[in-house]
Enzyme design. Structure first.
Site, short mmCIF file in Angstrom:
data_model
loop_
_atom_site.label_atom_id
_atom_site.label_comp_id
_atom_site.label_asym_id
_atom_site.label_seq_id
_atom_site.Cartn_x
_atom_site.Cartn_y
_atom_site.Cartn_z
N GLU A 251 2.02 -1.10 -4.57
CA GLU A 251 0.72 -0.42 -4.64
C GLU A 251 -0.16 -1.09 -5.69
O GLU A 251 0.25 -1.21 -6.85
CB GLU A 251 0.94 1.07 -4.95
CG GLU A 251 -0.29 1.86 -5.34
CD GLU A 251 -1.42 1.82 -4.30
OE1 GLU A 251 -1.15 2.09 -3.12
OE2 GLU A 251 -2.56 1.49 -4.69
N HIS B 170 8.84 38.94 3.82
CA HIS B 170 9.93 38.48 2.96
C HIS B 170 11.20 38.40 3.79
O HIS B 170 11.48 39.34 4.54
CB HIS B 170 10.15 39.46 1.81
CG HIS B 170 11.33 39.08 0.96
ND1 HIS B 170 11.29 38.03 0.07
CD2 HIS B 170 12.59 39.58 0.92
CE1 HIS B 170 12.48 37.92 -0.51
NE2 HIS B 170 13.28 38.86 -0.02
N VAL C 171 -0.37 -8.27 -4.67
CA VAL C 171 0.33 -9.27 -3.85
C VAL C 171 -0.49 -10.55 -3.83
O VAL C 171 -1.70 -10.53 -3.55
CB VAL C 171 0.53 -8.73 -2.41
CG1 VAL C 171 1.15 -9.80 -1.53
CG2 VAL C 171 1.40 -7.48 -2.44
N GLY D 214 -0.27 4.42 0.11
CA GLY D 214 -1.14 5.55 0.47
C GLY D 214 -0.44 6.39 1.51
O GLY D 214 0.79 6.40 1.60
N ALA E 95 -0.31 -1.69 4.84
CA ALA E 95 -0.85 -0.31 4.98
C ALA E 95 -1.88 -0.11 3.88
O ALA E 95 -1.70 0.71 2.98
CB ALA E 95 0.27 0.71 4.87
N GLY F 274 0.83 -1.21 0.00
CA GLY F 274 0.00 0.00 0.00
C GLY F 274 0.86 1.25 0.00
O GLY F 274 1.64 1.47 0.93
P1 NAD Z 1 -4.94 4.85 2.13
O1 NAD Z 1 -6.29 4.61 1.63
O2 NAD Z 1 -4.39 6.22 2.16
O3 NAD Z 1 -3.90 3.97 1.31
C1 NAD Z 1 -4.00 2.57 1.17
C2 NAD Z 1 -3.37 2.20 -0.15
O4 NAD Z 1 -3.28 0.80 -0.21
C3 NAD Z 1 -4.18 2.66 -1.35
O5 NAD Z 1 -3.35 3.36 -2.24
C4 NAD Z 1 -4.67 1.35 -1.95
O6 NAD Z 1 -4.76 1.39 -3.35
C5 NAD Z 1 -3.58 0.39 -1.51
N1 NAD Z 1 -4.01 -0.99 -1.46
C6 NAD Z 1 -5.20 -1.47 -1.03
N2 NAD Z 1 -5.21 -2.83 -1.14
C7 NAD Z 1 -4.01 -3.19 -1.62
C8 NAD Z 1 -3.39 -4.44 -1.93
N3 NAD Z 1 -4.05 -5.59 -1.78
N4 NAD Z 1 -2.13 -4.45 -2.40
C9 NAD Z 1 -1.45 -3.28 -2.56
N5 NAD Z 1 -1.99 -2.07 -2.30
C10 NAD Z 1 -3.24 -2.03 -1.82
O7 NAD Z 1 -4.92 4.17 3.59
P2 NAD Z 1 -3.75 4.14 4.66
O8 NAD Z 1 -2.50 4.69 4.11
O9 NAD Z 1 -3.73 2.74 5.20
O10 NAD Z 1 -4.33 5.11 5.77
C11 NAD Z 1 -5.56 4.80 6.42
C12 NAD Z 1 -6.30 6.04 6.81
O11 NAD Z 1 -5.60 6.74 7.82
C13 NAD Z 1 -6.49 6.96 5.64
O12 NAD Z 1 -7.83 7.38 5.60
C14 NAD Z 1 -5.60 8.11 5.94
O13 NAD Z 1 -6.12 9.33 5.48
C15 NAD Z 1 -5.47 8.10 7.45
N6 NAD Z 1 -4.16 8.61 7.81
C16 NAD Z 1 -3.92 9.94 7.63
C17 NAD Z 1 -2.66 10.43 7.89
C18 NAD Z 1 -2.39 11.89 7.67
O14 NAD Z 1 -3.33 12.66 7.63
N7 NAD Z 1 -1.15 12.30 7.51
C19 NAD Z 1 -1.63 9.60 8.29
C20 NAD Z 1 -1.91 8.26 8.45
C21 NAD Z 1 -3.19 7.77 8.20
#
Ligand code: NAD
Length: 466
Positions: free
Chosen positions: A200, A439, A234, A179, A265, A177
């Protein structure tokens, strides 16, 4: 009898509790774990603490010599880094506990097992207790999503919580993941020396951003030695003697990568499973409690806020919903603007945005104008050798009101807030562009981006508007 009983003490629950208590309501907040929820204990705060610690080491290794500072050897004391993280978490959770107490909220350590109309059943020290309340607010949060056939064992395969607790730096780390969590955790461990591969499933990287921007960000991660493989499905993880073998398909072609540790993730799921509702509010097929724009469920006086309901799983969205619900219970007409919720990915540089991307607006045939400004043209960014990235500001072509801000660059999270304030006060690009900013600051980039949409930027050549 309480006026409000809140299930969960994360950023949704504890904020709702404090606001309701400020309004003179009699409030209880029930928590089964540590006060502060995911954000304070195993999410935002510990991850940002490690991101900040590791960024320092990365910069010493990669950037200090440019400034004429040579440090021969950086020694990472992972135990100290982790204990500092624990200290930060402890300070903040103690702070929330003290605030609840000072506001006369009854904090009840226990597990809510059942929610009926006006009554909540709590398992506490092997006892069952029933508490009555006129209003019940479900703020039970979310947990890491798993994948079928892949089990978290916290030895070789970790979720995002376990990944903040490694006792040693893995040589090879695979994250499933790419994300928000994948990129932040990938940054932490890569900066400490792990060879990081992100797998991803989607073919598009950060699809909520402009294609041009996501390409730029992808390239920057490659420069930081973070390997991102898109379209990777995967299929299996095979445990070997010392490492694991992660097998995946890209365009039906079999590939594999070895990993000492693997992090899952792939999103988060709402925590509704272990509460029995009688009667039950409407819950969708993914487990989210269905609510209207005011966070009311289908059951009278039963409310739900934060990760357990629709919308982005973000602490600030959750807290704002908590405030809205507390005020509505108090008879006020508070509402929330869901179009103005900011997003930040705390990589380096940071990625921060609010509003639709240019790619999305183009697809919708929207009548907009946009302006961009690169950090490389900012004196302050150059002075601090932080010149990667750009700011894009978008406004409605007809009304001139600001629609979106997308920033990739150092301090993006802070720069974004200025655009957000301007957007929430309904400012036009002419008005926002005429604010005098200090500035030299990196904040000048958002002003110049805004000016550039009206062909008025001073420190870049203005492109012709369509
Ligand atoms: P996300 O939805 O941001 O990302 C998950 C990613 O995993 C996606 O891109 C998805 O396509 C991918 N994915 C899903 N299944 C998959 C698979 N089988 N194989 C490979 N890739 C796969 O979710 P996250 O990163 O787990 O975060 C969870 C939540 O927590 C989100 O809603 C996020 O906004 C929140 N969060 C926010 C912050 C922040 O604001 N900085 C930080 C951490 C978490």
């Amino acid at each position: 009898m309480y006026d409000v009983l809140i299930v969960g003490s994360g950023p949704a629950g504890y904020v709702a509790a404090i606001r309701a208590a400020q309004l003179g309501l009699k409030v209880a907040c029930v928590e089964k774990n540590s006060v502060g929820g995911t954000c304070l204990n195993v999410g935002c705060i510990p991850s940002k603490t490690l991101l900040d610690s590791t960024l320092k080491s990365y910069q010493i290794n990669h950037h200090y010599s440019d400034h004429g500072i040579n440090i021969n050897k950086v020694v990472i004391d992972l135990d100290r880094m982790m204990s500092r993280k624990a200290e930060v978490v402890q300070k903040l959770t103690n702070g929330v506990r003290d605030l609840l107490k000072a506001n006369k909220v009854d904090l009840i350590q226990g597990k809510v097992t059942k929610v009926s109309q006006g009554v909540v059943t709590i398992e506490k020290d092997n006892n069952i207790e029933a508490l009555e309340s006129n209003n019940i607010v479900i703020a039970s949060g979310s947990s890491p999503q798993t994948l079928p056939g892949i089990e978290i064992n916290n030895q070789t395969i970790f979720d995002s919580e376990g990944a903040l607790e490694f006792s040693s730096i893995p040589e090879k780390l695979v994250i499933i993941g790419a994300g928000v969590i994948g990129l932040e955790l990938g940054s932490i461990w890569s900066r400490l020396g792990s060879q990081v591969t992100l797998l991803e499933a989607q073919k598009e990287f950060l699809p909520m951003l402009d294609k041009r921007l996501s390409r730029q960000i992808f390239k920057e991660f490659s420069n930081q030695n973070i390997n991102i493989i898109l379209g990777a499905k995967v299929s299996e993880i095979e445990e070997m003697k010392n490492d694991s073998l992660v097998k995946f398909l890209v365009d039906e072609e079999k590939q594999e990568v070895t990993a000492e540790k693997i992090i899952l993730a792939v999103g988060r799921k709402p925590n509704t499973g272990d509460i029995q509702f009688d009667p039950s509010p409407a819950i969708d097929e993914l487990g989210f409690i269905e609510v209207n724009e005011n966070c009311e469920t289908s059951i009278r006086n039963l409310w739900a806020v934060g990760d357990v309901v629709r919308g982005p799983m973000l602490a600030h969205k959750a807290s704002e919903e908590g405030i809205m619900v507390a005020e509505r219970i108090n008879g006020q007409n508070t509402s929330m603007d869901y179009d103005l919720i900011p997003n930040v990915i705390y990589t380096h540089p940071e990625i921060a945005w609010v509003g639709k991307s240019e790619t999305q607006l183009k697809e919708e045939n929207a009548n907009y104008k946009s302006g961009s400004f690169p950090f490389v043209a900012s004196g302050r960014a150059l002075a601090s050798a932080e010149d990667v990235g750009s700011v894009t500001v978008i406004a409605d072509k007809e009304t001139d009101r600001l629609l979106s801000v997308h920033v990739f660059g150092n301090s993006a999270s802070e720069i974004l807030q200025q655009g957000l304030v301007a957007m929430s006060s309904g400012m036009t690009s002419e008005e926002f562009g005429s604010v005098v900013v200090s500035h030299p600051t990196v904040s000048e980039t958002i002003k110049e981006a805004t000016l550039s949409m009206n062909s008025k930027a001073i420190h870049i050549l203005n492109r012709k508007q369509k």
